[in-house]
Design a protein around this motif. Structure first.
Motif: not given
Ligand code: NAD
Length: 261
Positions: A18-20, A64-67, A91-93, A157-159, A161-163, A188-197
């Motif tokens: 996705g975005i990362g 690595a787990d970022v948490a 910090n994208n995860a 929970s998501y909102a 966290a982002k707030g 980001p707004g609505a982006i074409n990534t796996p989270i939205n697939a």
């Molecule tokens: P995605 O699901 O495609 O990618 C998320 C990435 O985070 C994946 O590579 C996943 O493995 C990784 N990840 C999740 N938990 C993790 C952990 N504990 N440790 C390490 N890596 C971990 O999603 P995306 O759309 O690319 O989202 C990237 C970021 O952008 C996120 O923070 C998401 O909230 C934010 N975002 C996305 C959108 C969107 O529309 N796609 C909109 C707003 C914000």
């Protein structure tokens, strides 16, 4: 291209998808040295590393787990062992769980907060400690969302966290500004990534999302990566504590479009 980014060392968490992944590739095009963190998808992370190298950059992947503190320590170690320095930490995860709030388990709540919010704290903390101990200016970019601003029922929970990421970004931007450490967020707004697939595979849901975007289309991960490159570069040298919305106008109250209301 930003000349000053060449040879800079950047961490990108959640860089396999996705975005990362788009940020990793963009940093590769900027000929940077990129630490690609992944949590599950090693194959995609390694493919991203190849893409970076083909573009003329350097790359290493680290699981690595970022948490967790250990996870963030492993990411920093990968940067220092392989490239000997750190300049930019992204910090994208992130992840989300959709459920009516009265049905959300404590475990699900904690999971979303721990990745999206605690992960941003831990990544920022370890990066700041490195920047401070080496007396160098540093740059932190936190992936927030339009949902740092727009409430999102069934995603409380998501909102939340982002707030939290928004005010955390603003707070530490102020706290470390005198030391030359810049901290910004991207929304980001609505982006074409796996989270939205799944959502975007459903035409009705896809059209509904598009209707909430004044620019009338879904965004590309590369369009978010372009913002990350700008925030990482010295072209944004006087920018700190802000959220750069990359959302096609989604945060502009589109319900009022065409003079409605
Ligand atoms: P995605 O699901 O495609 O990618 C998320 C990435 O985070 C994946 O590579 C996943 O493995 C990784 N990840 C999740 N938990 C993790 C952990 N504990 N440790 C390490 N890596 C971990 O999603 P995306 O759309 O690319 O989202 C990237 C970021 O952008 C996120 O923070 C998401 O909230 C934010 N975002 C996305 C959108 C969107 O529309 N796609 C909109 C707003 C914000």
């Amino acid at each position: 291209m930003y000349q000053d980014l060449k040879n800079k060392v950047a961490v990108v968490t959640g860089g396999s998808k996705g975005i990362g992944n788009a940020i990793v590739k963009r940093f590769g095009q900027e000929q940077m040295s990129v630490v690609i963190n992944y949590n599950g998808d090693q194959e995609s992370a390694q493919k991203a590393a190849v893409d970076v190298k083909v573009s003329g950059g350097k790359a290493v992947v680290v699981k690595a787990d970022v948490a967790t503190e250990e996870g963030n320590a492993a990411i920093l170690k990968a940067a220092l062992d392989n490239f000997g320095d750190l300049d930019i930490w992204v910090n994208n995860a992130g992840m989300e769980i959709k459920k009516p709030t009265h049905e959300v388990s404590l475990a699900d709540w904690n999971k979303v907060i721990s990745v999206n919010q605690t992960g941003v704290f831990l990544g920022s903390k370890i990066a700041i400690n490195y920047f401070k101990s080496h007396h160098k200016p540093g740059n932190i970019i936190n992936m927030s969302s339009v949902h740092e601003k727009i409430p999102w029922p069934t995603f409380a929970s998501y909102a939340s966290a982002k707030g939290g990421v928004k005010l955390f970004t603003e707070t530490i931007a102020m706290e470390y500004a005198k030391e030359g450490i810049r901290v910004n967020a991207i929304g980001p707004g609505a982006i074409n990534t796996p989270i939205n697939a799944k959502k975007f595979a459903d035409k009705q849901q896809y059209d509904q999302t598009v209707s909430m975007v004044p620019m009338n289309r879904i965004g590309k991960p590369e369009e978010v990566a372009a913002g990350a490159a700008w925030l990482a570069s010295s072209e944004s040298s006087y920018v700190t504590g802000t959220t750069l919305f990359i959302d096609g106008g989604m945060t502009l109250y589109p319900a009022f479009m065409d003079g409605k209301g």
